[in-house]
Design an enzyme around this catalytic site. Structure first.
Site, short mmCIF file in Angstrom:
data_model
loop_
_atom_site.label_atom_id
_atom_site.label_comp_id
_atom_site.label_asym_id
_atom_site.label_seq_id
_atom_site.Cartn_x
_atom_site.Cartn_y
_atom_site.Cartn_z
N HIS A 105 1.82 4.55 -2.86
CA HIS A 105 1.97 6.00 -2.69
C HIS A 105 3.35 6.46 -3.18
O HIS A 105 3.47 7.42 -3.94
CB HIS A 105 1.84 6.39 -1.21
CG HIS A 105 0.47 6.22 -0.65
ND1 HIS A 105 -0.66 6.76 -1.24
CD2 HIS A 105 0.04 5.60 0.48
CE1 HIS A 105 -1.72 6.47 -0.49
NE2 HIS A 105 -1.33 5.75 0.54
N ASP A 119 -5.75 8.53 3.68
CA ASP A 119 -5.77 8.85 2.25
C ASP A 119 -7.05 9.58 1.86
O ASP A 119 -7.04 10.44 0.98
CB ASP A 119 -5.64 7.56 1.44
CG ASP A 119 -4.34 6.84 1.72
OD1 ASP A 119 -3.34 7.52 2.01
OD2 ASP A 119 -4.31 5.60 1.67
N HIS A 157 0.84 -1.20 0.00
CA HIS A 157 0.00 0.00 0.00
C HIS A 157 0.88 1.26 0.00
O HIS A 157 0.68 2.17 -0.82
CB HIS A 157 -0.90 -0.03 1.25
CG HIS A 157 -1.70 1.21 1.47
ND1 HIS A 157 -3.05 1.26 1.31
CD2 HIS A 157 -1.33 2.47 1.87
CE1 HIS A 157 -3.49 2.48 1.59
NE2 HIS A 157 -2.46 3.23 1.94
N GLU A 158 1.84 1.31 0.92
CA GLU A 158 2.72 2.48 1.02
C GLU A 158 3.62 2.63 -0.21
O GLU A 158 3.92 3.73 -0.64
CB GLU A 158 3.57 2.40 2.29
CG GLU A 158 2.77 2.39 3.59
CD GLU A 158 1.91 3.63 3.76
OE1 GLU A 158 2.24 4.69 3.20
OE2 GLU A 158 0.89 3.54 4.48
#
Length: 359
Positions: A63, A163, A59-60
């Protein structure tokens, strides 16, 4: 981040795990022991937590790699018991770019959930009553699918630093501008945080922790954006200090202590004929005193690698760097020679004065 173990690098980004993560694994093991679980069940539960946090890392990375497309680097991703934190140099200021970076993380979880949904058999013929009561080899991937869906929904909450808060800010910024959009998104985030804390007192204390995290995250985001707006169009020359005390590399620790006691400085620039050669902090001086090094030159204990700013650099960039590095001060150069110093306190005073003049 202090007290973190490096797990390696992905695309040049360091992956760290904070020591408190061990507490989470210990709590899982303790919980399983309280239930009377055997070793295999306990290890499976710990494995599930590790699988969840692997999804958090992905997930990170979503980003981070999306931000990299816009020229924004990420120094590290740190795993904490409450989730992961990608240390981006900054968030894009253009609404479209921020929207893409904010959506990239949850999009990764959506993809993971879809892949698991496609490969897993239907639950129609499985006993629904106790199938999800404990982690088992049979429900491991189903539970992982569920967690990824929860991560998407949780991050959709329109509150900083989730987010959803950044998505809301980006959408509002198309019409209202970044400052006003941040104020609205931050205020909404703080209201939701208060709601989390209230509910947490009655149902789940963990919500109190999340509420505090969201409240202060929203508050700090709002303050930083307002400050950057005040600094827009100003140079480092306008915010630097020109009245400061320096040391020569040949000055002794005792000389430095005398200057420390005589004035308000806690950190010093070490310079020679206008050229910056190092910096010296109060903690370095105190350590030298403890080591009975009163007569050695400060050149032996100073920090040699020093980042500097130019008088023509943007003041907003200096503010961002100081916030990120937490450095006590930076030298400011003009034509290669020391012209001043800059620190967070002085920039905050500059902002305070500018704010007062506009009201």
């Amino acid at each position: 981040m202090k007290w973190s173990l490096s797990l390696g690098r992905v695309a040049g980004i360091r992956i760290l795990v904070h020591w408190t993560f061990v507490l989470l694994l210990g709590w899982v093991a303790f919980t399983e022991a309280q239930r009377g679980s055997d070793l295999n069940t306990t290890l499976l539960a710990i494995g599930f937590i590790l699988a969840v946090f692997f999804c958090v890392v992905l997930h990170e990375l979503g980003h981070a790699l999306t931000a990299k497309r816009y020229g924004i680097n990420t120094k590290m991703i740190t795993l904490l018991p409450i989730g992961g934190v990608a240390s981006l140099e900054k968030m894009p200021e253009k609404p479209k770019q921020e929207l893409m970076v904010a959506l990239a993380g949850p999009a990764v979880n959506v993809v993971i959930a879809l892949l698991l949904w496609l490969i897993l058999p239907s639950l129609q013929n499985m006993p629904a009553e106790d199938f999800f009561m404990h982690i088992t080899p049979a429900n491991f991937l189903y539970m992982l699918l569920f967690v990824n869906v929860v991560l998407v929904l949780f991050n959709a909450i329109p509150a900083f630093p989730m987010d959803g808060g950044r998505v809301l800010r980006a959408l509002l910024a198309f019409k209202l501008g970044r400052v006003r959009a941040t104020q609205i998104a931050a205020n909404l985030g703080q209201l939701l945080a208060i709601f989390f804390v209230f509910i947490g007192f009655f149902y789940n204390p963990f919500l109190i922790l999340i509420g505090a995290f969201v409240y202060f995250g929203a508050y700090s985001e709002n303050i930083v954006v307002q400050h950057l707006d005040f600094l827009r169009g100003h140079t480092v020359r306008e915010g630097m200090m020109t009245n400061f005390v320096t040391l020569a590399p040949t000055d002794t620790v005792r000389d430095a202590l005398d200057k420390l006691l005589m004035g308000a400085e806690h950190e010093f620039i070490v310079e020679e004929e206008g050229q910056v050669v190092g910096t010296l902090t109060r903690s370095q001086l105190i350590q030298a005193v403890k080591n009975e090094q009163m007569q050695i030159p400060v050149a032996q204990i100073m920090t040699v690698e020093v980042k500097t700013f130019n008088v023509h650099d943007r003041l907003s960039e200096a503010y961002t760097e100081l916030q990120k590095s937490r450095a006590p001060l930076y030298p400011v150069l003009e034509n290669g020679r020391l012209a001043g110093v800059i620190n967070t306190d002085n920039i905050n005073e500059f902002i305070m004065i500018k704010s007062a003049l506009t009201h």
